[in-house]
Design a protein around this motif. Structure first.
Motif, PDB file in Angstrom:
ATOM      1  N   ILE A   1       0.848  -1.198   0.000  1.00 46.67           N
ATOM      2  CA  ILE A   1       0.000   0.000   0.000  1.00 46.67           C
ATOM      3  C   ILE A   1       0.881   1.245   0.000  1.00 46.67           C
ATOM      4  CG2 ILE A   1      -2.067  -1.014   1.006  1.00 46.67           C
ATOM      5  CD1 ILE A   1      -1.079   0.010   3.748  1.00 46.67           C
ATOM      6  N   ARG A   2       1.813   1.267  -0.937  1.00 42.94           N
ATOM      7  CA  ARG A   2       2.797   2.340  -0.996  1.00 42.94           C
ATOM      8  C   ARG A   2       2.157   3.687  -1.284  1.00 42.94           C
ATOM      9  NH1 ARG A   2       6.683   3.062  -5.998  1.00 42.94           N
ATOM     10  NH2 ARG A   2       5.354   1.400  -6.744  1.00 42.94           N
ATOM     11  N   ASP A   3       2.653   4.708  -0.581  1.00 39.64           N
ATOM     12  CA  ASP A   3       2.405   6.098  -0.928  1.00 39.64           C
ATOM     13  C   ASP A   3       3.718   6.676  -1.442  1.00 39.64           C
ATOM     14  OD1 ASP A   3      -0.240   5.996  -0.074  1.00 39.64           O
ATOM     15  OD2 ASP A   3       0.231   6.707   1.944  1.00 39.64           O
ATOM     16  N   GLU A   4       3.656   7.480  -2.497  1.00 41.46           N
ATOM     17  CA  GLU A   4       4.887   8.016  -3.080  1.00 41.46           C
ATOM     18  C   GLU A   4       4.573   9.272  -3.882  1.00 41.46           C
ATOM     19  OE1 GLU A   4       7.755   5.163  -4.539  1.00 41.46           O
ATOM     20  OE2 GLU A   4       8.040   6.353  -6.360  1.00 41.46           O
ATOM     21  N   LEU A   5       5.491  10.236  -3.810  1.00 44.36           N
ATOM     22  CA  LEU A   5       5.390  11.489  -4.553  1.00 44.36           C
ATOM     23  C   LEU A   5       6.702  11.665  -5.301  1.00 44.36           C
ATOM     24  CD1 LEU A   5       3.974  13.651  -1.607  1.00 44.36           C
ATOM     25  CD2 LEU A   5       2.664  12.330  -3.279  1.00 44.36           C
ATOM     26  N   ASP A   6       6.661  11.643  -6.639  1.00 39.19           N
ATOM     27  CA  ASP A   6       7.876  11.534  -7.460  1.00 39.19           C
ATOM     28  C   ASP A   6       8.157  12.757  -8.317  1.00 39.19           C
ATOM     29  OD1 ASP A   6       8.259   8.886  -6.716  1.00 39.19           O
ATOM     30  OD2 ASP A   6       7.151   8.092  -8.420  1.00 39.19           O
ATOM     31  N   PHE A   7       9.420  13.187  -8.291  1.00 42.60           N
ATOM     32  CA  PHE A   7      10.037  13.950  -9.368  1.00 42.60           C
ATOM     33  C   PHE A   7      11.019  13.001 -10.066  1.00 42.60           C
ATOM     34  CE2 PHE A   7       9.443  18.140  -7.103  1.00 42.60           C
ATOM     35  CZ  PHE A   7       9.011  18.897  -8.171  1.00 42.60           C
ATOM     36  N   GLU A   8      10.931  12.848 -11.374  1.00 37.60           N
ATOM     37  CA  GLU A   8      11.924  12.098 -12.138  1.00 37.60           C
ATOM     38  C   GLU A   8      12.369  12.956 -13.318  1.00 37.60           C
ATOM     39  OE1 GLU A   8      11.049   7.410 -11.708  1.00 37.60           O
ATOM     40  OE2 GLU A   8       9.448   8.541 -12.699  1.00 37.60           O
ATOM     41  N   PHE A   9      13.650  13.298 -13.338  1.00 38.08           N
ATOM     42  CA  PHE A   9      14.203  14.144 -14.386  1.00 38.08           C
ATOM     43  C   PHE A   9      14.807  13.236 -15.449  1.00 38.08           C
ATOM     44  CE2 PHE A   9      14.334  16.353 -10.348  1.00 38.08           C
ATOM     45  CZ  PHE A   9      13.669  17.536 -10.641  1.00 38.08           C
ATOM     46  N   LEU A  10      14.219  13.277 -16.632  1.00 40.70           N
ATOM     47  CA  LEU A  10      14.574  12.339 -17.693  1.00 40.70           C
ATOM     48  C   LEU A  10      15.644  12.963 -18.584  1.00 40.70           C
ATOM     49  CD1 LEU A  10      10.959  11.190 -18.630  1.00 40.70           C
ATOM     50  CD2 LEU A  10      12.416  10.453 -16.720  1.00 40.70           C
ATOM     51  N   GLY A  11      16.786  12.280 -18.668  1.00 38.79           N
ATOM     52  CA  GLY A  11      17.907  12.784 -19.451  1.00 38.79           C
ATOM     53  C   GLY A  11      17.552  12.987 -20.915  1.00 38.79           C
ATOM     54  N   ASN A  12      18.364  13.794 -21.608  1.00 34.73           N
ATOM     55  CA  ASN A  12      18.071  14.133 -22.992  1.00 34.73           C
ATOM     56  C   ASN A  12      19.319  14.080 -23.854  1.00 34.73           C
ATOM     57  OD1 ASN A  12      19.499  16.360 -22.120  1.00 34.73           O
ATOM     58  ND2 ASN A  12      17.979  17.847 -22.742  1.00 34.73           N
ATOM     59  N   ARG A  13      19.103  14.057 -25.156  1.00 36.65           N
ATOM     60  CA  ARG A  13      20.193  14.283 -26.078  1.00 36.65           C
ATOM     61  C   ARG A  13      20.505  15.771 -26.073  1.00 36.65           C
ATOM     62  NH1 ARG A  13      21.233   9.053 -27.752  1.00 36.65           N
ATOM     63  NH2 ARG A  13      22.795   9.334 -26.139  1.00 36.65           N
ATOM     64  N   SER A  14      21.749  16.132 -26.220  1.00 36.93           N
ATOM     65  CA  SER A  14      22.153  17.533 -26.139  1.00 36.93           C
ATOM     66  C   SER A  14      21.296  18.411 -27.042  1.00 36.93           C
ATOM     67  CB  SER A  14      23.621  17.681 -26.531  1.00 36.93           C
ATOM     68  OG  SER A  14      24.445  16.971 -25.637  1.00 36.93           O
ATOM     69  N   GLY A  15      20.842  19.530 -26.484  1.00 34.01           N
ATOM     70  CA  GLY A  15      20.057  20.484 -27.242  1.00 34.01           C
ATOM     71  C   GLY A  15      18.562  20.288 -27.136  1.00 34.01           C
ATOM     72  N   GLN A  16      18.113  19.154 -26.602  1.00 34.52           N
ATOM     73  CA  GLN A  16      16.689  18.918 -26.429  1.00 34.52           C
ATOM     74  C   GLN A  16      16.250  19.391 -25.040  1.00 34.52           C
ATOM     75  OE1 GLN A  16      16.418  14.699 -27.018  1.00 34.52           O
ATOM     76  NE2 GLN A  16      16.547  14.829 -29.248  1.00 34.52           N
ATOM     77  N   PRO A  17      14.963  19.671 -24.856  1.00 31.95           N
ATOM     78  CA  PRO A  17      14.498  20.100 -23.534  1.00 31.95           C
ATOM     79  C   PRO A  17      14.658  18.978 -22.506  1.00 31.95           C
ATOM     80  CG  PRO A  17      12.833  20.506 -25.222  1.00 31.95           C
ATOM     81  CD  PRO A  17      13.879  19.649 -25.840  1.00 31.95           C
ATOM     82  N   TYR A  18      14.882  19.374 -21.262  1.00 27.53           N
ATOM     83  CA  TYR A  18      14.891  18.423 -20.151  1.00 27.53           C
ATOM     84  C   TYR A  18      13.447  18.211 -19.715  1.00 27.53           C
ATOM     85  CZ  TYR A  18      18.802  16.414 -17.471  1.00 27.53           C
ATOM     86  OH  TYR A  18      19.780  15.598 -16.980  1.00 27.53           O
ATOM     87  N   THR A  19      13.044  16.955 -19.572  1.00 25.48           N
ATOM     88  CA  THR A  19      11.681  16.620 -19.176  1.00 25.48           C
ATOM     89  C   THR A  19      11.657  16.169 -17.728  1.00 25.48           C
ATOM     90  OG1 THR A  19      11.086  15.943 -21.422  1.00 25.48           O
ATOM     91  CG2 THR A  19       9.704  15.109 -19.633  1.00 25.48           C
TER      92      THR A  19
ATOM     93  N   ARG B   1       4.089  14.780 -17.576  1.00 20.70           N
ATOM     94  CA  ARG B   1       5.429  15.195 -18.007  1.00 20.70           C
ATOM     95  C   ARG B   1       5.399  16.648 -18.459  1.00 20.70           C
ATOM     96  NH1 ARG B   1       8.301  10.131 -21.296  1.00 20.70           N
ATOM     97  NH2 ARG B   1       8.138   8.620 -19.578  1.00 20.70           N
ATOM     98  N   VAL B   2       6.427  17.367 -18.016  1.00 26.14           N
ATOM     99  CA  VAL B   2       6.566  18.786 -18.339  1.00 26.14           C
ATOM    100  C   VAL B   2       7.975  19.010 -18.861  1.00 26.14           C
ATOM    101  CG1 VAL B   2       6.739  21.101 -17.321  1.00 26.14           C
ATOM    102  CG2 VAL B   2       4.860  19.581 -16.651  1.00 26.14           C
ATOM    103  N   ASN B   3       8.096  19.749 -19.965  1.00 30.35           N
ATOM    104  CA  ASN B   3       9.405  20.182 -20.437  1.00 30.35           C
ATOM    105  C   ASN B   3       9.805  21.446 -19.679  1.00 30.35           C
ATOM    106  OD1 ASN B   3       9.920  18.157 -22.272  1.00 30.35           O
ATOM    107  ND2 ASN B   3       9.185  19.290 -24.041  1.00 30.35           N
ATOM    108  N   LEU B   4      10.948  21.418 -19.032  1.00 25.99           N
ATOM    109  CA  LEU B   4      11.399  22.587 -18.287  1.00 25.99           C
ATOM    110  C   LEU B   4      11.728  23.728 -19.245  1.00 25.99           C
ATOM    111  CD1 LEU B   4      13.581  20.804 -15.586  1.00 25.99           C
ATOM    112  CD2 LEU B   4      11.311  21.839 -15.295  1.00 25.99           C
ATOM    113  N   TRP B   5      11.467  24.942 -18.824  1.00 25.70           N
ATOM    114  CA  TRP B   5      11.599  26.138 -19.656  1.00 25.70           C
ATOM    115  C   TRP B   5      12.959  26.816 -19.486  1.00 25.70           C
ATOM    116  CZ3 TRP B   5       8.251  24.923 -15.878  1.00 25.70           C
ATOM    117  CH2 TRP B   5       8.415  25.540 -14.635  1.00 25.70           C
ATOM    118  N   PHE B   6      13.913  26.089 -18.920  1.00 25.78           N
ATOM    119  CA  PHE B   6      15.274  26.586 -18.712  1.00 25.78           C
ATOM    120  C   PHE B   6      16.207  25.382 -18.781  1.00 25.78           C
ATOM    121  CE2 PHE B   6      13.165  25.717 -14.692  1.00 25.78           C
ATOM    122  CZ  PHE B   6      14.037  24.819 -14.082  1.00 25.78           C
ATOM    123  N   ASP B   7      17.491  25.636 -18.771  1.00 23.99           N
ATOM    124  CA  ASP B   7      18.473  24.548 -18.770  1.00 23.99           C
ATOM    125  C   ASP B   7      18.787  24.193 -17.320  1.00 23.99           C
ATOM    126  OD1 ASP B   7      20.552  22.797 -18.968  1.00 23.99           O
ATOM    127  OD2 ASP B   7      21.878  24.117 -20.130  1.00 23.99           O
TER     128      ASP B   7
END
Length: 296
Positions: A108-126, A142-148
């Protein structure tokens, strides 16, 4: 005069006692950790977790031999946790840097996650967020971050109250999950959760659904952390703390987003959200019951 003086002394003593009791009732949160060692422990591959600046910051390392992770020494029930993180720079495809809270229970797990998904250079970080309540997850957005996020530190926070859960990036809400128990929707509020972070390889799914594989020629990969901030009710701790309405995060100003926060949240959803489980008809032909409800 003597009797009056005695009454004054007694009155002052009573006021002091009442003030002390009130103070005890309101001492409900832990302080900011002074160093990594005071409030966290390495959970995985201690030779890949390096202390910086006397323990006020750390570096996580991922190479072909191992990833790594750390966790808080205590669990907490409600409050706000945040960290400043500088993510893996350059070609980080296939890597995942995670910051999350977890009840450390199997069924009965409870969990709150941030997972930052790596990218190929020049693509947005998700950044992917997910919420488990009473053992039920699969609520990814999933959200694309608006900064590097690899160029400098940014603050990532989770605020968890009886009313709502807010995932924040530099105090901008990117995910809100309201307590809708009255409508039969599970909400995590009974189990304390620890604070965790990991850096690991997940190239079977992390970048473009696993199409982009990790390039070990770019290893080792590094993520950096500092300014660990925990304001919450430690468990074990004062039994009344999690239910104390005087906790700042339970106050009226924090039971919903402010107008400015709501505006920023709508901006994120309109301009930077790239996936929402609520609209994924291939996974959910019938829309999950919590979707479409007012999460402002």
């Amino acid at each position: 005069m003597k009797g009056l003086r005695s009454l004054n002394v007694i009155g002052l003593f009573v006021i002091w006692i009442l003030s002390y009791v009130v103070a005890l009732c309101m001492v409900v949160v832990s302080g900011r950790p002074a160093t990594f060692l005071e409030d966290f422990r390495v959970t995985w591959a201690d030779n890949h977790v390096r202390q910086l600046d006397g323990g006020r910051g750390i570096q996580l390392v991922l190479d072909q031999s191992s990833g790594c992770g750390f966790a808080s020494r205590r669990q907490y029930l409600f409050g706000k946790v945040s960290m400043k993180i500088k993510l893996v720079p350059g070609d980080s495809a296939g890597t995942v840097t995670a910051f999350y809270m977890n009840s450390d229970t199997d069924t009965i797990r409870d969990e709150l996650d941030f997972e930052f998904l790596g990218n190929r250079s020049g693509q947005p970080y998700t950044v992917q967020t997910n919420i488990y309540a009473h053992g039920k997850g699969d609520r990814e957005q999933r959200v694309n971050l608006w900064f590097d996020p690899a160029a400098d530190f940014h603050t990532y926070s989770i605020r968890w109250t009886h009313s709502l859960i807010v995932f924040g990036v530099d105090d901008i809400p990117i995910r809100v999950y309201k307590n809708q128990e009255a409508k039969g929707i599970p909400y995590p509020k009974q189990q304390p959760m620890g604070i965790y972070s990991t850096l690991w390889e997940a190239d079977d799914w992390a970048t473009r659904g696993g199409l982009e594989k990790i390039d070990w020629n770019k290893a080792p990969f590094y993520a950096y952390y500092k300014d660990f901030d925990i304001e919450g009710c430690p468990v074990p701790g004062p039994a009344n703390c999690p239910w104390n309405p005087n906790n700042w995060w339970e106050g009226p100003a924090h039971r919903a987003l402010s107008p400015a926060q709501a505006k920023n949240y709508q901006w994120v959803k309109a301009n930077h959200m790239i996936y929402d489980y609520c609209t994924d008809k291939s996974r959910y032909p019938q829309t999950p019951p919590e979707c479409g409800l007012d999460n402002l």
